[in-house]
Design an enzyme around this catalytic site. Structure first.
Site, PDB file in Angstrom:
ATOM      1  CG  ASP A 110      -2.226   0.753   0.979  1.00 29.58           C
ATOM      2  OD1 ASP A 110      -2.213   1.713   0.164  1.00 29.58           O
ATOM      3  OD2 ASP A 110      -3.231   0.422   1.609  1.00 29.58           O
ATOM      4  CD  GLU A 316      -6.880   5.520   3.138  1.00 27.55           C
ATOM      5  OE1 GLU A 316      -5.828   5.491   3.779  1.00 27.55           O
ATOM      6  OE2 GLU A 316      -6.921   5.760   1.922  1.00 27.55           O
TER       7      GLU A 316
END
Ligand SMILES: *[C@@H]1O[C@H](CO)[C@@H](O)[C@H](O)[C@H]1NC(C)=O
Ligand SMILES: *[C@@H]1O[C@H](CO)[C@@H](O)[C@H](O)[C@H]1NC(C)=O
Ligand SMILES: *[C@@H]1O[C@H](CO)[C@@H](O)[C@H](O)[C@H]1NC(C)=O
Length: 429
Positions: A110, A316
């Site tokens: 990521d 997020e």
């Protein structure tokens, strides 16, 4: 070797990758491997504490399915599993994903994910590279300082801290995906489908998905007096709420921008308000008032109201919430409108939110999740052109102190249980 299956499947089942260029296929990524939905308190990038049984039966099945269907890449999660950062989790990335499941695509990190193996991030970058590559990460997402990454990786390989066989495996996996995508024949993106973006056919499909995902949680203060489907023909109706006329709110985070947007100028689409106006009888007067006072609601002679409220977009960490409340003025709008006239409340949110304190005052309750650009799908069902058929894919809690609470728990006392959803008949108007 020739395989006449579709291009995505090819590298999964054939030893020699073949290039068959399917212009209408993409390389998919399954993420975030694994357990990122099970972190403590639901906090983003947090630790997931789970037994082997829970890992393989709750968090892993979506990966079994994606790998069987030939997914090209799997992204490691920022989160940890039982205290081990997934970007450094060799047991999961290599031993299980690659060796046991025979995943043949590549593992990608990521955004600055390897940096975050240490706390603070990037505290020991050499260690982060060594730990992640040796754990099985094949392609590394380095958004800024790639020369630092290349230098440190080269040093580690020269020092034999990372075996050359690991580099060969990573390169083989990346090339296999690129070959099977036809990137060596056609390296540039193909624009021939560009006119399909946002086309009518795709919007119709999205609208159908909206219709089918709506869940009706309550319909009428007593079962023999249902409120939906709503009558299309009424002298005057009220539409209220922050989410009635806001495409950005309908779409949520990761739309156009990382944290999403507010307003209607970000993309083409239909707000729920616009959809209601297009659906009711031409003689029905639709009044929109975002956050009306009780006096206004009482004094206008409305036949009924549709209140559309919910969460504002997030992605997020910005979505972390320990209270899961609908922000104001959402609750005030519900109270002001539903305290005065018959109302259906449509909740626009990415997850169950606190609704229990208001359910009593609400006549009909619908959850629309994040319907995206095709708000017409909401009106299609509210006004009975199609039936409500959706069911909850999550347990809906009464209060956050019950969480986590899942079907099968010893103390299962939800507001609406997993799988709940009322159905309606189509309207006969
Ligand atoms: C970085 O990590 C490695 C491996 O654990 C360790 O040997 C080294 O001392 C660390 N360096 C720093 C600056 O902490
Ligand atoms: C949309 O509206 C916002 C706020 O009014 C403005 O800042 C933005 O520039 C607009 N975007 C476009 C694409 O018009
Ligand atoms: C709920 O939590 C969010 C995120 O932490 C916070 O912004 C908000 O103010 C909280 N709301 C209430 C009513 O406490």
């Amino acid at each position: 070797m020739f395989c006449f299956t579709d291009a995505i499947i090819i590298y999964t089942f054939c030893f020699n990758p073949v290039y068959i260029v399917y212009r209408d296929k993409v390389a998919a990524c399954a993420k975030h491997f694994v357990g990122d939905g099970g972190t403590v308190n639901g906090i983003n990038e947090n630790n997931t504490v789970a037994s082997g049984h829970d890992v393989y039966s709750i968090h892993m099945p979506a990966y079994y399915n994606s790998i069987i269907k030939g997914v090209s890449t799997v992204m490691a999660s920022y989160s940890s599993l039982n205290g081990v950062k997934m970007h450094a989790n060799r047991a999961m990335l290599t031993d299980f994903l690659k060796d046991t499941l025979h995943f043949r695509g590549f593992v990608i990190s990521d955004w600055e994910g390897i940096d975050r193996i240490t706390s603070p991030a990037h505290a020991n970058y050499t260690y982060s590279i060594e730990a992640s590559i040796n754990a099985g990460v094949d392609m590394v997402m380095v958004p800024y300082n790639y020369p630092e990454f290349l230098n440190d990786l080269t040093d580690l390989v020269n020092k034999k801290a990372i075996p050359m066989s690991r580099i060969d495996d990573a390169v083989r996996r990346i090339l296999r995906v690129k070959f099977s995508m036809g990137l060596f024949e056609n390296p540039l993106s193909d624009h021939s489908f560009a006119d399909k973006l946002g086309c009518k056919e795709h919007r119709e499909l999205a609208r159908e998905a909206v219709r089918k995902s709506l869940v009706l949680l309550k319909n009428g203060k007593s079962p023999n007096q249902p409120l939906v489907p709503l009558p299309k023909k009424a002298p005057k109706i009220l539409v209220a709420g922050t989410h009635a006329d806001n495409l950005g709110y309908q779409c949520g985070g990761w739309t156009i921008e990382w944290q999403g947007l507010s307003g209607n100028n970000m993309t083409d689409g239909t707000t729920i308000l616009k959809a209601i106006k297009a659906t009711v009888d031409p003689s029905t007067n639709v009044i929109f008032e975002e956050n009306p006072t009780p006096d206004f609601v009482k004094s206008q002679g409305f036949s009924y109201a549709v209140v559309i409220v919910g969460e504002v977009p997030y992605a997020e960490t910005n979505g972390d919430s320990l209270n899961l409340t609908i922000p104001e003025p959402g609750p005030t709008t519900i109270t002001n409108v539903c305290g005065a006239i018959k109302c259906v409340v449509v909740v626009v949110s990415g997850r169950p939110v606190v609704i229990e304190p208001y359910v009593q005052s609400i006549d009909a309750l619908v959850v629309a999740w994040l319907p995206g650009s095709e708000g017409q799908g909401v009106a299609d069902v509210l006004f009975g052109d199609y039936r409500f058929t959706g069911r909850l894919a999550r347990t809906w809690f009464k209060s956050v102190d019950q969480l986590p609470m899942s079907l099968g728990d010893a103390h299962y006392d939800p507001l609406f249980p997993f799988g709940f959803g009322l159905e309606t008949k189509p309207n006969s108007h």
